[in-house]
Design an enzyme around this catalytic site. Structure first.
Site, PDB file in Angstrom:
ATOM      1  N   ASP A  33      45.521  47.579  41.282  1.00 38.54           N
ATOM      2  CA  ASP A  33      46.553  47.478  40.254  1.00 38.54           C
ATOM      3  C   ASP A  33      45.944  47.238  38.873  1.00 38.54           C
ATOM      4  OD1 ASP A  33      48.597  47.785  42.082  1.00 38.54           O
ATOM      5  OD2 ASP A  33      48.942  45.638  42.336  1.00 38.54           O
ATOM      6  N   TYR A  45      38.404  41.517  49.980  1.00 43.75           N
ATOM      7  CA  TYR A  45      38.818  41.161  48.622  1.00 43.75           C
ATOM      8  C   TYR A  45      38.460  39.710  48.359  1.00 43.75           C
ATOM      9  CZ  TYR A  45      41.592  45.396  47.828  1.00 43.75           C
ATOM     10  OH  TYR A  45      41.994  46.689  47.632  1.00 43.75           O
TER      11      TYR A  45
END
Length: 233
Positions: free
Chosen positions: A44, A102
């Site tokens: 994003d 992540y």
């Protein structure tokens, strides 16, 4: 490749927006290489990558180290190709990936110099409690209630292999590894567990949402503390 996500509207190419994919394709065009770029996963706006993986086609005459250096000169300073190598025909960075991880970084001391790269979180973190919360995400689950609304996928089932939370100096680091992630999934998870830390939500609330008995909270943690850390093939 790595990139500073604060300078882009995400990885995925968008009309009239500066994106990582768009900048790479523009750089290739400057070198007279007409190729679309595929990537391992779209991050994003504001989300960073330490080791994103991309693929594109090149003419036979290019020497690969020269191409890497030429691209890095054009992409500098916010995108950097760390390694360039030939792949097997048909390689797909997204669908061939076996595992991804992540990292989400929180700072308990505010600095304007790191505000684009670390999420400021002044509250003290109850590490044992958040370890318990993160542990509940491990294994195979239907993560529909931990995906951005409007995600177009065939299945919401994903497997999380490992979760971690630890302190490092004035930072708290959360790490999550799995076979794949839905849009916004990591940020939704982080926001939920931080609400547990603040006693706004409970572990029982987490169990209800994870089992899809009740949708309790669906807010995204800020993007600036999130990094695509590594992808395995």
């Amino acid at each position: 490749m790595s990139y500073d996500g604060s300078k882009f509207y995400g990885m995925q190419k968008q009309p009239d927006k500066i994106t990582v994919q768009g900048e790479i394709e523009n750089s290739l065009q400057k070198l007279n290489i007409s190729s679309a770029v595929t990537h391992a996963g779209r991050t994003d706006r504001g989300v960073h990558a330490l080791n994103q993986v991309i693929a594109f086609d090149i003419p036979d005459f290019w020497e690969i180290n020269k191409l890497k250096n030429s691209l890095n000169k054009i992409l500098h300073p916010y995108i950097h190709i760390k390694k360039l190598e030939f792949a097997n025909a048909g390689f797909n960075p997204r669908f061939d990936a076996k595992k991804r991880s992540y990292r989400y970084i929180l700072s308990h001391v505010y600095s304007p110099h790191t505000s684009d790269y670390i999420t400021y979180y002044p509250q003290k973190i109850d590490i044992p409690l958040i370890k318990k919360a993160l542990k509940r995400f491990e294994g195979k689950h239907d993560f529909e209630y931990f995906a951005k609304t409007g995600s177009e996928v065939n299945s919401y089932i994903r497997e999380i292999y490992k979760t971690e939370i630890y302190k490092y100096k004035s930072f708290t680091v959360i790490k999550i590894a799995g076979n794949g992630f839905l849009r916004g999934q990591i940020r939704l998870i982080v926001d939920f567990i931080l609400k547990i830390n603040e006693n706004i939500l409970t572990l029982d609330d987490l169990d209800k949402q994870l089992s899809k008995k009740e949708l309790i909270s669906k807010h995204l943690a800020p993007p600036n503390g999130l990094y695509l850390e590594r992808i395995w093939y």
